[in-house]
Motif scaffolding. Structure first.
Motif: not given
Length: 532
Positions: A218-234
């Protein structure tokens, strides 16, 4: 023959059982079962934390004197952060180590609990609750993913997940009793300090009994994906909660639209990443998608029933919180029996049929609750809610196991997080839909019963909700409070009747879509009889 996960297609292929490595056919020993006991503790803690706060809220409000908006955030910040960070934390555990993330999360939960207990202001408590939510999001997927590493034999894993799944309900059932005893002798902050001994045990025993697992490659955690997931779920969680509390508004509708838009962007990004935050190919497996759907829609009914039964016991039957909690104990035991018994039944019956039968019994439970306007009493409530919890225990144990075992081993953390996310969403949607329907029927009936000579402030309070009407009970004429209780019960009846129809449909769909999923032999894995 055995059914082995084909990681390239995320389906299942049939292979000879003797070709499965011996390590994957090794039965669990005392260390693994002791580790399960350690993993059960933070799971029970999260359930305990939910109901403890409801009891502590009146004393907390008297001390900190939060505004209505602050009180709302004190209640909601925890759930917002858990739902928002589950996917991120599940994938993070796969990458940095599942035991390591559990240890970090447990320590952070302890620190946040101390901060919450000694919060001098409402704003400090809101921050502490948000911290508790982020820390709590590390616990559930980490514990569930570690179970998939520790229990390699399918039936043992199913039983372990069944035990794990019941601990959350046990924590919720124990919350009113533990909270009542604490608040009788100590201040409201003691409700948060319950976490400390549990965190201490996890931090001491975890390194001794729990294995470490880090997904290879597994590579590094994609921080943009983290931000997008929060922007979708919250925003979606905000829409659900705001609609339940204040009704549909332009603001909540805009939040929903924003969440859906970011969800689309998130999915597109995951499809092009080599190491995505969430591997959306998991949803191509029908077992994975079907089990998630059962968990989502099954928990919608449970979330609504939990809200309505709690209010019925306290507001209609006038039971103190501790007594109401005691009466919710027998249904919790039904969930324990189902969570442990359902995996054992898979030796003889396919899990899809067991889940369908349990959902059918759950539908009967909702029908019992719909009879309360005409047949009142604790016996009917306990029997109905017990059948609801029987269904919950079954789908939580078997559905969660199907989700986790349908994913490749290196995606167990991500699959576990998805399981927890849909259950969080299901409960929130259930509270919103069934709570709103009950309130709408209540208000319509009360408009016919409130007389014109009643002061405007009192009439508006009575027409708002049974909770509000109960707060001014000493100022109400005649049997207006009794009418309010009856109106609430009628609304509850309509909501549970609708739920019974929905759960009955879900039972049929569950039997059809999961009919080919089976456990074949003692050393085999869950899987489909054919590639999905």
């Amino acid at each position: 023959m055995s059914l082995e996960c084909d990681q390239s297609s995320l389906g299942f292929r049939e292979v000879p059982a003797e070709t499965i490595p011996a390590e994957r056919r090794r039965k669990a020993g005392p260390v693994e079962w002791g580790g399960l006991a350690v993993l059960a503790l933070p799971t029970a803690l999260l359930g305990l934390d939910v109901t403890l706060l409801y009891l502590a809220m009146p004393a907390l409000a008297a001390d900190l004197q939060p505004s209505s908006s602050q009180a709302l955030w004190i209640m909601d910040a925890y759930g917002f952060m858990i739902a928002g960070f589950l996917i991120t934390m599940g994938t993070l555990g796969d990458r940095i180590g599942r035991r390591r993330l559990l240890m970090i999360g447990a320590a952070a939960f302890g620190v946040a609990s101390v901060l919450a207990a000694y919060s001098p202001t409402a704003n400090t408590l809101i921050v502490a609750r948000a911290m508790l939510g982020v820390a709590g999001a590390t616990l559930m997927p980490s514990t569930l993913a570690l179970i998939s590493n520790m229990f390699l034999v399918a039936r043992e894993r199913a039983l372990a997940i069944g035990i794990w799944a019941t601990m959350f309900a046990l924590g919720m059932a124990a919350g009113p009793l533990v909270g009542g005893m604490l608040l009788e002798h100590f201040w409201w902050g003691s409700a948060f300090l319950v976490a400390l001994p549990i965190v201490g045990i996890v931090l001491i025993a975890g390194p001794l009994l729990l294995p470490e697992y880090r997904a290879p490659g597994n590579g590094r955690l994609d921080l943009l994906s983290v931000a997008l997931s929060l922007a979708a779920i919250l925003p979606v969680i905000y829409f659900i909660k705001d609609s339940a509390e204040t009704g549909l508004s332009y603001g909540s509708a805009l939040a929903l639209a924003i969440g859906i838009a970011f969800a689309g962007i998130f999915v597109r990004r995951q499809r092009i990443l080599t190491n995505p935050l969430l591997d959306v190919r998991l949803f191509e497996n029908r077992t994975f998608s079907a089990a998630l759907s059962v968990l989502l829609f099954g928990l919608i009914g449970v979330g609504g029933a939990m809200l309505l039964v709690t209010q019925y016991l306290q507001l209609v039957m006038d039971l103190p919180a501790v007594t109401a909690g005691m009466w919710m104990g027998p249904p919790a035991l039904m969930m324990v029996a189902a969570g442990i018994g359902a995996p054992l039944l898979t030796r003889y019956v396919r899990p899809g049929f067991i889940m369908a039968a349990a959902l059918a019994l759950s539908a009967v439970g909702y029908l019992f609750l719909s009879l309360l306007p005409w047949i009142s009493g604790l016996a009917l409530v306990t029997a109905g809610y017990g059948l609801v919890y029987l269904g919950l225990g079954t789908i939580a144990a078997l559905g969660t196991d199907l989700v986790v075992s349908s994913a490749p081993p290196e995606k167990a953390g991500s699959a576990s997080a998805m399981s927890e996310t849909v259950q969080e969403l299901g409960i929130a949607v259930g509270v919103a839909i069934l709570g709103s329907l009950t309130t709408a029927i209540y208000r319509r009936l009360m408009l016919e019963r409130v007389t014109a000579d009643l002061p405007e402030d009192i009439s508006s309070t009575v027409e708002d909700s049974l909770w509000a009407a109960s707060s001014v009970a000493d100022r109400l004429p005649g049997d207006l409070l009794g009418s309010a209780k009856y109106a609430f019960t009628v609304g509850m009846s309509a909501s549970t009747m609708l739920t019974a129809l929905g759960i009955s449909t879900l039972a049929i769909l569950c039997a059809v879509t999961l009919r080919n999923v089976r456990i074949a032999a003692e050393d085999q894995e869950f899987g489909d009889d054919e590639k999905r």
